[in-house]
Scaffold this motif. Structure first.
Motif, mmCIF file in Angstrom:
data_model
loop_
_atom_site.group_PDB
_atom_site.id
_atom_site.type_symbol
_atom_site.label_atom_id
_atom_site.label_comp_id
_atom_site.label_asym_id
_atom_site.label_seq_id
_atom_site.Cartn_x
_atom_site.Cartn_y
_atom_site.Cartn_z
ATOM 1 N N GLN A 56 20.943 10.693 31.661
ATOM 2 C CA GLN A 56 20.879 9.256 31.370
ATOM 3 C C GLN A 56 20.291 8.995 29.987
ATOM 4 O O GLN A 56 20.605 7.998 29.351
ATOM 5 C CB GLN A 56 20.042 8.543 32.431
ATOM 6 C CG GLN A 56 20.623 8.600 33.837
ATOM 7 C CD GLN A 56 19.759 7.858 34.838
ATOM 8 O OE1 GLN A 56 19.140 6.843 34.524
ATOM 9 N NE2 GLN A 56 19.705 8.367 36.067
ATOM 10 N N HIS A 61 12.755 6.230 34.966
ATOM 11 C CA HIS A 61 13.952 5.382 35.059
ATOM 12 C C HIS A 61 13.696 4.009 34.450
ATOM 13 O O HIS A 61 14.519 3.483 33.689
ATOM 14 C CB HIS A 61 14.366 5.253 36.522
ATOM 15 C CG HIS A 61 15.578 4.400 36.735
ATOM 16 N ND1 HIS A 61 15.513 3.107 37.187
ATOM 17 C CD2 HIS A 61 16.892 4.672 36.537
ATOM 18 C CE1 HIS A 61 16.726 2.600 37.266
ATOM 19 N NE2 HIS A 61 17.585 3.531 36.889
ATOM 20 N N ASN A 62 12.545 3.419 34.761
ATOM 21 C CA ASN A 62 12.202 2.120 34.174
ATOM 22 C C ASN A 62 12.080 2.214 32.661
ATOM 23 O O ASN A 62 12.547 1.327 31.927
ATOM 24 C CB ASN A 62 10.881 1.609 34.756
ATOM 25 C CG ASN A 62 11.044 1.034 36.145
ATOM 26 O OD1 ASN A 62 12.159 0.820 36.605
ATOM 27 N ND2 ASN A 62 9.943 0.805 36.829
ATOM 28 N N LYS A 84 15.426 2.218 31.002
ATOM 29 C CA LYS A 84 16.091 0.915 30.982
ATOM 30 C C LYS A 84 15.644 0.065 29.806
ATOM 31 O O LYS A 84 16.436 -0.691 29.232
ATOM 32 C CB LYS A 84 15.812 0.153 32.286
ATOM 33 C CG LYS A 84 16.621 0.615 33.468
ATOM 34 C CD LYS A 84 16.634 -0.398 34.586
ATOM 35 C CE LYS A 84 15.247 -0.647 35.160
ATOM 36 N NZ LYS A 84 15.289 -1.563 36.315
ATOM 37 N N PHE A 85 14.369 0.168 29.432
ATOM 38 C CA PHE A 85 13.812 -0.743 28.440
ATOM 39 C C PHE A 85 13.550 -0.100 27.077
ATOM 40 O O PHE A 85 12.955 -0.719 26.202
ATOM 41 C CB PHE A 85 12.509 -1.350 28.978
ATOM 42 C CG PHE A 85 12.717 -2.131 30.243
ATOM 43 C CD1 PHE A 85 13.472 -3.295 30.236
ATOM 44 C CD2 PHE A 85 12.189 -1.692 31.452
ATOM 45 C CE1 PHE A 85 13.691 -4.009 31.406
ATOM 46 C CE2 PHE A 85 12.388 -2.399 32.619
ATOM 47 C CZ PHE A 85 13.148 -3.562 32.598
ATOM 48 N N LYS A 135 10.539 -8.582 39.017
ATOM 49 C CA LYS A 135 11.325 -8.011 37.933
ATOM 50 C C LYS A 135 10.981 -8.734 36.644
ATOM 51 O O LYS A 135 11.107 -9.957 36.558
ATOM 52 C CB LYS A 135 12.823 -8.150 38.199
ATOM 53 C CG LYS A 135 13.324 -7.351 39.393
ATOM 54 C CD LYS A 135 14.823 -7.506 39.529
ATOM 55 C CE LYS A 135 15.360 -6.767 40.735
ATOM 56 N NZ LYS A 135 16.822 -6.924 40.857
ATOM 57 N N SER A 184 18.892 -7.772 35.697
ATOM 58 C CA SER A 184 18.842 -6.312 35.649
ATOM 59 C C SER A 184 19.171 -5.722 37.008
ATOM 60 O O SER A 184 19.036 -6.355 38.041
ATOM 61 C CB SER A 184 17.450 -5.842 35.232
ATOM 62 O OG SER A 184 16.536 -6.084 36.274
ATOM 63 N N SER A 185 19.589 -4.448 36.979
ATOM 64 C CA SER A 185 19.845 -3.747 38.217
ATOM 65 C C SER A 185 18.520 -3.291 38.810
ATOM 66 O O SER A 185 17.483 -3.315 38.167
ATOM 67 C CB SER A 185 20.750 -2.542 37.947
ATOM 68 O OG SER A 185 20.112 -1.659 37.056
#
Length: 350
Positions: free
Chosen positions: A217, A251-252, A255-256, A299, A306-307
């Motif tokens: 990822q 993972h977080n 995303k950012f 969130k 966001s997912s």
């Protein structure tokens, strides 16, 4: 005779003392603050729980002077005037109470305050939980329905279109499955039905395992994942659950974190605890939102759709607390975020 009168007075004094002791015991028996007031609203008696809220010097003062609550005073005045029992929910000293005022035969009234603060918080939390679950279910279900309707209207005749749409259905079903699993996991962790299966682990190896999992990822965004934990740090953990915490934090961060960013997972250790950190070079979190990120369903970027379920950090908090540690975050807008969690050093390994 004088001796007989002295004996009678002593007997009456003993009876009065016993009566006062019994009344005091009756007042202290309830688990709630209890006030006895006269017809003028003056306080004649307080049980020990009411004294804790005020002080013993409140006796002799009016209810409004002692409590500074117009709601309590109005309830007492209504009860004294109507000679009927009155019950009311009210706020006093930033807490929620169910107040029950009962008239006393011969004059005055008894007021009992039942603290409902925690119950109201639980009610609010339950309503928020149901609303959040409904919100999280609505989007995937609506998407699945739309795809099915499109297929039924003729899109199924085009193999390319139907294949793409069925893939969308699978994605939404996966989202629902993840939500259901995380709700179950959170419930089991909170209730203590998911005990931690602890073993002695090399922390660097646990981190490396998660980095390998998320490398695919990170590569499209050219994000560098770095394991800076020392080689010799060993911790007493449930490897699967701590791996899940690390995976959620990485993972977080992915995303950012923008293109060509960096995510570093580190650790420091002393005689008392090991502190693990996951740092990114992302957009950061606003100070007013930072305290809430470990709440269920919260969130930071909800407005951008966001997912994710919004449960990952809440699960992480419960897992770390089940290990006897704590989790927290520090962030600066446009600079990045670091999430820390601590793991206590086991006594037998000091």
């Amino acid at each position: 005779s004088n001796d007989q009168r002295e004996l009678d007075r002593s007997s009456w004094a003993d009876r009065l003392a016993r009566l006062e002791a019994r009344n005091a015991a009756l007042g202290d028996a309830p688990d709630h603050p209890l006030f006895v007031v006269n017809d003028q609203g003056g306080i004649e008696h307080l049980n020990s729980r009411a004294i804790d809220l005020l002080d013993a010097n409140a006796i002799g003062r009016t209810i409004i002077e002692a409590t500074r609550s117009h709601e309590i005073d109005a309830l007492i005045q209504t009860t004294l005037a109507s000679r009927q029992t009155n019950v009311q929910l009210l706020i006093w000293n930033d807490r929620s109470f169910q107040a029950r005022a009962v008239p006393v035969r011969g004059g005055g009234a008894v007021l009992v305050l039942e603290d409902r603060t925690e119950q109201r918080r639980s009610d609010w939390a339950r309503r928020d939980f149901v609303a959040n679950v409904s919100h999280e279910l609505r989007t995937p279900l609506a998407s699945i329905r739309l795809v099915i309707e499109t297929l039924l209207s003729g899109a199924q005749d085009d193999p390319t279109v139907s294949t793409r749409m069925l893939a969308q259905v699978i994605t939404q079903v996966d989202s629902l499955t993840q939500l259901a699993q995380e709700l179950l996991d959170l419930s089991m962790i909170e209730s203590g039905q998911m005990p931690m299966q602890r073993s002695r682990e090399n922390l660097r190896d646990v981190i490396e395992e998660q980095i390998a999992r998320f490398e695919p990822q990170a590569q499209p965004k050219k994000i560098v994942l770095t394991n800076s934990a020392p080689d010799d740090v060993r911790v007493e953990i449930d490897r699967t659950m701590i791996g899940r915490v690390l995976g959620n934090l990485i993972h977080n961060a992915l995303k950012f974190t923008p293109l060509h960013g960096a995510i570093t997972i580190g650790a420091t250790s002393n005689d008392r605890e090991t502190v693990v950190s996951v740092s990114d070079t992302g957009e950061g979190i606003a100070p007013e939102e930072l305290p809430r990120i470990f709440e269920r369903f919260y969130k930071v970027d909800r407005a951008r759709g966001s997912s994710g379920t919004g449960l990952g950090l809440s699960i992480a908090r419960h897992v770390i607390e089940a290990h006897g540690g704590k989790i927290w975050a520090e962030s600066k807008l446009a600079k990045g975020t670091t999430v820390y969690f601590s793991l206590p050093v086991h006594e037998s390994h000091k």
